[in-house]
Design an enzyme around this catalytic site. Structure first.
Site, PDB file in Angstrom:
ATOM      1  N   LYS A 219     -15.262   4.836   6.638  1.00  0.00           N
ATOM      2  CA  LYS A 219     -15.713   5.886   7.553  1.00  0.00           C
ATOM      3  C   LYS A 219     -16.460   6.984   6.793  1.00  0.00           C
ATOM      4  O   LYS A 219     -17.555   7.376   7.168  1.00  0.00           O
ATOM      5  CB  LYS A 219     -14.516   6.482   8.305  1.00  0.00           C
ATOM      6  CG  LYS A 219     -14.926   7.485   9.389  1.00  0.00           C
ATOM      7  CD  LYS A 219     -13.719   8.056  10.115  1.00  0.00           C
ATOM      8  CE  LYS A 219     -13.102   7.037  11.024  1.00  0.00           C
ATOM      9  NZ  LYS A 219     -11.993   7.596  11.857  1.00  0.00           N
ATOM     10  N   GLU A 225     -11.729   3.195  -4.008  1.00  0.00           N
ATOM     11  CA  GLU A 225     -11.695   1.763  -4.289  1.00  0.00           C
ATOM     12  C   GLU A 225     -12.911   1.059  -3.699  1.00  0.00           C
ATOM     13  O   GLU A 225     -13.518   0.180  -4.335  1.00  0.00           O
ATOM     14  CB  GLU A 225     -10.409   1.139  -3.737  1.00  0.00           C
ATOM     15  CG  GLU A 225      -9.132   1.661  -4.359  1.00  0.00           C
ATOM     16  CD  GLU A 225      -8.540   2.831  -3.583  1.00  0.00           C
ATOM     17  OE1 GLU A 225      -7.334   3.070  -3.720  1.00  0.00           O
ATOM     18  OE2 GLU A 225      -9.290   3.512  -2.843  1.00  0.00           O
ATOM     19  N   GLY A 277      -8.215   4.330  11.154  1.00  0.00           N
ATOM     20  CA  GLY A 277      -8.444   3.061  10.470  1.00  0.00           C
ATOM     21  C   GLY A 277      -7.492   1.959  10.869  1.00  0.00           C
ATOM     22  O   GLY A 277      -7.907   0.828  11.130  1.00  0.00           O
ATOM     23  N   ARG A 278      -6.203   2.252  10.938  1.00  0.00           N
ATOM     24  CA  ARG A 278      -5.224   1.196  11.215  1.00  0.00           C
ATOM     25  C   ARG A 278      -5.230   0.758  12.676  1.00  0.00           C
ATOM     26  O   ARG A 278      -4.569  -0.214  13.034  1.00  0.00           O
ATOM     27  CB  ARG A 278      -3.830   1.655  10.791  1.00  0.00           C
ATOM     28  CG  ARG A 278      -3.352   2.945  11.430  1.00  0.00           C
ATOM     29  CD  ARG A 278      -2.100   3.453  10.713  1.00  0.00           C
ATOM     30  NE  ARG A 278      -1.579   4.696  11.236  1.00  0.00           N
ATOM     31  CZ  ARG A 278      -1.971   5.909  10.851  1.00  0.00           C
ATOM     32  NH1 ARG A 278      -2.940   6.036   9.960  1.00  0.00           N
ATOM     33  NH2 ARG A 278      -1.414   6.985  11.363  1.00  0.00           N
ATOM     34  N   GLU A 364       2.559   3.590   8.066  1.00  0.00           N
ATOM     35  CA  GLU A 364       1.665   4.735   7.922  1.00  0.00           C
ATOM     36  C   GLU A 364       1.742   5.637   9.144  1.00  0.00           C
ATOM     37  O   GLU A 364       1.533   6.843   9.046  1.00  0.00           O
ATOM     38  CB  GLU A 364       0.231   4.248   7.706  1.00  0.00           C
ATOM     39  CG  GLU A 364      -0.687   5.283   7.073  1.00  0.00           C
ATOM     40  CD  GLU A 364      -1.993   4.689   6.579  1.00  0.00           C
ATOM     41  OE1 GLU A 364      -2.923   4.543   7.396  1.00  0.00           O
ATOM     42  OE2 GLU A 364      -2.077   4.366   5.382  1.00  0.00           O
ATOM     43  N   HIS A 395      13.403 -20.351   3.314  1.00  0.00           N
ATOM     44  CA  HIS A 395      13.619 -20.805   1.944  1.00  0.00           C
ATOM     45  C   HIS A 395      13.270 -19.715   0.937  1.00  0.00           C
ATOM     46  O   HIS A 395      13.113 -19.989  -0.249  1.00  0.00           O
ATOM     47  CB  HIS A 395      12.793 -22.064   1.679  1.00  0.00           C
ATOM     48  CG  HIS A 395      13.204 -23.222   2.531  1.00  0.00           C
ATOM     49  ND1 HIS A 395      14.162 -24.141   2.144  1.00  0.00           N
ATOM     50  CD2 HIS A 395      12.823 -23.584   3.785  1.00  0.00           C
ATOM     51  CE1 HIS A 395      14.328 -25.034   3.109  1.00  0.00           C
ATOM     52  NE2 HIS A 395      13.530 -24.726   4.112  1.00  0.00           N
ATOM     53  N   LYS A 510      -3.557   9.802  -4.390  1.00  0.00           N
ATOM     54  CA  LYS A 510      -5.000   9.814  -4.602  1.00  0.00           C
ATOM     55  C   LYS A 510      -5.418  11.028  -5.433  1.00  0.00           C
ATOM     56  O   LYS A 510      -6.285  10.931  -6.305  1.00  0.00           O
ATOM     57  CB  LYS A 510      -5.730   9.832  -3.257  1.00  0.00           C
ATOM     58  CG  LYS A 510      -5.652   8.538  -2.468  1.00  0.00           C
ATOM     59  CD  LYS A 510      -6.482   8.662  -1.208  1.00  0.00           C
ATOM     60  CE  LYS A 510      -6.498   7.369  -0.411  1.00  0.00           C
ATOM     61  NZ  LYS A 510      -7.330   7.482   0.805  1.00  0.00           N
TER      62      LYS A 510
END
Length: 553
Positions: A219, A225, A277-278, A364, A395, A510
């Site tokens: 955005k 990153e 975002g999420r 979040e 398992h 951050k």
């Protein structure tokens, strides 16, 4: 807007209700309320399950009775959760800390209804903006698929790499794998969220540079990153003799550095400030890559499924509302029965990326310690979310699930598998039937347990779970499942009295990373730059990075 919340003390009606729930939860420490007794009650399954639009929720194996459930529904009413949810869709400022609306559901409106019903925020028609972006995506996807848009060498595109982190890729990655084999895949997607250079190396080893699109999703177009990976992409394209204006696509906010005519790209699509975002997979964040992968019609069908669950969440009364009921169960399990974690176990490998997406969506959104008004909560909100597809999970960590510290589980089953070819039988059943046998057995074993004279083989049971059943894995079903977990998360936030749309807890690390980055950059510029003023651990590790070995003590 008044914001009563179950975890905020000092509200007489809410305080009384919270105390009644706490007192009621004490009943469930007695054997009389063990799940082996609750599950045996007449009508238990019918009374503790809900269905709507081929989506089924069975919570008959949750540690609940009618009285506890009635108190939880009372909490939903007292906190006005359903009305807040409706206000959210009308553009009210529900993200109070960031002073934003939360209108991800507007991206799912049918194209005809979106164009007829303006929704104005800060003088702008939200629906008109969404329609414009969708039309741009639809045209772009068609031009790529028909070969009217090609790379620098004139080759048609066969692959696309999604470069983005967190909400910029997790939801899209889940939907991409979930829709999978049932759709005609036109473009293969790859995902590059991590700044780890070995992830980049793995991707470029699998794609043909001349036939690959790079979709940069951010955005602000400043995410550290993502920008680091973008620089790596640009260097790679340059080394291959390819131009960014032929191979790079951006999904970003209007006017961001990624939407700059001075830096031409193949196409740029706008994200909106009112979509976090999420919650963004139904916007251009998912629309561009998923449209490339499965065509605009495939993405549109996914949106139709989202809208179907959205409509149910908005219109169903409290007692019949599937995501609202699931939110109340989550609150009961965490804040009154004391479970710190919840697992999501889909008995469908195509849903393997669901748990990582819900991990971010939920943790979040709900992992907060203060209310809407900034007051400390009675205790921190949120649970740990994790998961793995069944039968793999059996398992892996089901030893702990059955005999270690208990945690609630969402089991997810699919009535009709995606594979329609001949199925062999083993021990008299098909693979799909074997999946269901295991799912049902696990749910039953967790709830009922089994006695044994040998303590090592004794299972106490009384471990709660729900079963979610989808009709199939078509795009509409995937959309319903995604929208269910989104609505459940938002309802939980509203009931608890917290803002499910901000995420300030992401920021501290951050900021500290920025301080250390400056130290590393200084050493890159000056090999004599000294780390001795840093804390001993930081000094040790940074020296190791530059020396490229582990220093001796």
């Amino acid at each position: 807007m008044k914001q009563p919340g179950l975890l905020q003390a000092g509200q007489p009606e809410i305080d009384l209700l919270y105390n009644r729930l706490a007192v009621k939860s004490e009943d469930f420490h007695t054997d009389r309320f063990h799940l082996k007794h609750l599950c045996a009650l007449p009508g238990r399954f019918a009374d503790f399950s809900l269905a709507a639009n081929d989506f089924f929720l069975d919570y008959s194996r949750q540690r609940l009775d009618n009285e506890a459930l009635a108190l939880l529904f009372e909490a939903a009413e007292a906190t006005g959760a359903l009305e807040k949810f409706r206000e959210m869709t009308r553009g009210n400022l529900v993200n109070t800390t960031e002073k934003r609306a939360a209108l991800h559901m507007a991206t799912r409106a049918s194209e005809s209804s979106a164009s007829k019903q303006p929704l104005t925020i800060d003088g702008h028609d939200v629906n008109a903006g969404i329609n414009r972006v969708n039309a741009e995506i639809r045209d772009f996807v068609e031009n790529v698929h028909t070969g009217r848009l090609t790379g620098t060498s004139g080759s048609p595109f066969s692959d696309a790499v999604v470069v983005g982190i967190g909400g910029s890729y997790l939801g899209c990655e889940f939907v991409y794998h979930a829709m999978g084999p049932s759709m005609d895949r036109r473009i293969a997607l790859h995902f590059l969220p991590n700044v780890d250079i070995d992830d980049f190396a793995g991707i470029i080893s699998r794609v043909n540079p001349e036939k690959t699109l790079w979709i940069i999703i951010s955005k602000s177009y400043t995410t550290t990153e993502t920008m680091a990976n973008l620089n790596q992409v640009l260097a790679f394209l340059n080394a291959e003799g390819l131009s960014p204006k032929d191979h790079v696509v951006t999904v970003t906010a209007k006017g961001s550095p990624g939407d700059d005519p001075e830096n031409p790209v193949l196409a740029s699509f706008h994200m909106f400030d009112f979509i976090g975002g999420r919650y963004s997979v139904s916007s251009a964040v998912g629309g561009v890559p998923l449209g490339l992968a499965y065509g605009w019609e495939g993405f549109r069908r996914f949106l139709d499924g989202c809208r179907c669950m959205d409509t149910h969440a908005l219109s169903a009364p409290v007692h019949e509302n599937i995501p609202l009921t699931a939110a109340l169960i989550s609150i009961w399990n965490k804040h009154f029965l004391g479970y710190p974690a919840q697992a999501i176990i889909p008995y469908a490998s195509r849903l393997s990326r669901l748990a990582p997406h819900i991990q971010q969506l939920y943790m979040e959104s709900i992992g907060k310690s203060v209310s809407f008004s900034g007051k400390e909560l009675r205790h921190p909100a949120g649970s740990i979310i994790f998961g793995e597809p069944g039968t793999n999970a059996q398992h892996s960590f089901f030893q702990l699930a059955h005999q270690g510290p208990a945690f609630p589980i969402d089991f997810i089953g699919v009535a009709v598998p995606g594979f329609s070819g001949p199925q062999a039988q083993s021990k008299g059943v098909t693979n799909h039937q074997e999946l269901w046998a295991n799912l049902l057995a696990q749910a039953r074993a967790l709830a009922l347990g089994r006695d044994n004279e040998d303590p090592a083989r004794r299972f106490k049971g009384n471990r709660p779970c729900s079963i979610i059943m989808l009709n199939d894995l078509e795009p509409e079903s995937i959309g319903q499942l995604l929208a269910f977990y989104e609505a459940r998360t938002i309802f939980e936030g509203f009931i608890l009295g917290i803002n499910p749309f901000d995420q300030f807890g992401v920021e501290l690390g951050k900021v500290m990373a920025g301080d250390l980055r400056r130290e590393i950059a200084a050493r890159n510029q000056d090999t004599d730059h000294d780390f001795s003023h840093l804390d001993a651990p930081d000094q040790f590790y940074l020296d190791m990075v530059f020396k490229k070995n582990i220093p001796g003590k």
